[in-house]
Scaffold this active site. Structure first.
Site, short mmCIF file in Angstrom:
data_model
loop_
_atom_site.label_atom_id
_atom_site.label_comp_id
_atom_site.label_asym_id
_atom_site.label_seq_id
_atom_site.Cartn_x
_atom_site.Cartn_y
_atom_site.Cartn_z
N HIS A 319 0.89 -1.08 -0.26
CA HIS A 319 -0.08 -0.25 0.02
C HIS A 319 0.98 1.05 0.04
O HIS A 319 2.15 1.17 0.37
CB HIS A 319 -0.93 -0.04 1.12
CG HIS A 319 -0.37 0.17 2.75
ND1 HIS A 319 0.11 1.13 3.09
CD2 HIS A 319 -0.11 -0.83 3.54
CE1 HIS A 319 0.75 1.15 4.30
NE2 HIS A 319 0.47 -0.21 4.61
N CYS A 337 4.04 -4.76 6.52
CA CYS A 337 3.33 -4.23 4.97
C CYS A 337 4.63 -4.03 4.13
O CYS A 337 5.60 -3.59 4.72
CB CYS A 337 2.25 -3.31 5.27
SG CYS A 337 0.59 -3.83 5.69
#
Length: 389
Positions: A319, A337
């Site tokens: 992301h 992430c």
């Protein structure tokens, strides 16, 4: 005197013969005659039988209903449900057997009526009723991918049940995969409520996949039965693979084996193994233009990030994190992430398909196999061992 006695004996004998003839004789058509001239017809030679038999209980819903005649031909067969609706069936070419051609309903009563003509020209009939099995419970079954979608080359086929399956082998035997290109693969149970099929290697690009889960009427165990069959047909898209070696701080995207794009990234913190981006092969599971991230343990809640592609139910996404721009391409500082600059995150997001593989290496954290999407986190032999067959 002698002559008179002879005449008397002859008359007596004639009288006895007349009495015998009056007691019984045989008619011209073979029927037996009784005194007074009455005739008893010979019984019809044709015999109609049905399976299930009349008054049968707990009949399996997949069992075909058959009506047969011996020494004759069927002239009419009707099988109806409790509402009077006819069940489809087919008569054999020689008109001696009728077989139903559709599944029966759970916990229903059916009635059959059959007529036939024997080889002797005499008609016969048969009627009867039976009842099908009543499940202890009915189970919803879902298939993924759904119809008419295009997915990535690592996408598994997933069959999920709303309750636990005990008869796993029976379920697998009712599942069928058909591909436009020959593909080696296997079913594997990830839990009592989920069985997946994955290819040995990534799907060939452009493959069309048809899946049939003909589970209606299959005993799942414990009296549970599926509500209906389910099917799907989908297509495999282009071959695109994300490869991240975490120490390099780069996310490389390959198309058909060649480098397509390369983005600077920041991965899970190197200093805390629990925050490492875990090693293993994952798949893009969801695509969210805007996603909310919460982790009170690490002091953040309601954090909004753009262009988020989930690749693990352990909590990992690719992301945008413009707030971490200073470390992107330089240091691993995320909580697991893969952080990208906003423009790069949008560019990758637009190129990604659900089911694209994401290969992570270089981390100290091993594969997380607690997810319901962990098909590529075990070896091929270990995957095959998950089959019930």
């Amino acid at each position: 005197m002698i002559e008179r006695r002879t005449v008397f004996k002859a008359a007596l004998a004639a009288g006895a013969a007349t009495m015998a003839a009056a007691c019984t004789s045989t008619s011209e058509d073979g029927g037996a005659q009784t005194g007074g001239g009455a005739t008893t017809e010979a019984p019809p030679v044709a015999v109609i039988t049905a399976e299930p038999a009349a008054n049968a209980k707990n009949v399996p819903v997949l069992q075909p209903v058959t009506v047969k005649v011996a020494q004759g031909t069927l002239t009419e067969v009707k099988l109806t449900n409790a509402d009077g609706k006819a069940v489809e069936g087919k008569l054999s070419d020689d008109k001696t057997t009728w077989t139903s051609s559709e599944s029966l309903g759970y916990d229903k009563t059916y009635t059959y009526t059959a007529s036939a003509t024997g080889t002797d020209g005499k008609p016969v009939t048969l009627t009867g009723s039976f009842a099908t099995l009543k499940p202890a419970s009915t189970v919803r079954v879902t298939l993924n991918p759904t119809d008419d979608v295009t997915v990535g080359v690592a996408m598994p086929v997933s069959v999920k049940f709303t309750s636990a399956v005990k008869n796993k082998a029976a379920v697998e035997r009712a599942l069928k995969i058909e591909t436009s290109t020959e593909v080696e693969g296997s079913w594997g149970w990830l839990s009592d409520q989920q069985v997946d099929w994955r290819p040995k290697e990534y799907w060939p690009a452009g493959t069309t996949v048809k899946v049939e889960a003909k589970l209606y009427g299959v005993d799942l165990g414990g009296g549970a039965y599926p509500r209906a069959d389910v099917t799907t047909e989908f297509k495999i898209g282009r071959n695109q693979v994300v490869k991240i070696h975490t120490p390099d701080h780069r996310m490389n995207v390959y198309r058909n084996g060649s480098l397509f794009k390369s983005y600077p990234c920041s991965n899970g913190k190197d200093a805390d193994v629990n925050l490492n981006t875990p090693n293993g092969t994952y798949i893009i599971m969801t695509k969210e233009p805007s996603a909310i991230f919460d982790n009170a343990r690490y002091g953040y809640t309601n954090v909004n990030k753009k262009w988020a592609c989930r690749f693990s139910n352990h909590g990992e996404f690719i992301h945008e994190n413009q707030d971490n721009a200073a470390n992107i391409g330089r240091a691993n500082t995320s909580h697991g992430c893969v952080n990208l600059l906003e423009a790069d995150a949008k560019n990758y997001f637009d190129s990604a398909l659900i089911g694209d593989p994401v290969e992570i290496t270089g981390s100290r954290l091993g594969p997380v196999v607690t997810s319901d999407v962990m098909d590529w986190l075990v070896s091929w032999s270990a995957w095959q061992a998950k089959s019930a067959l």
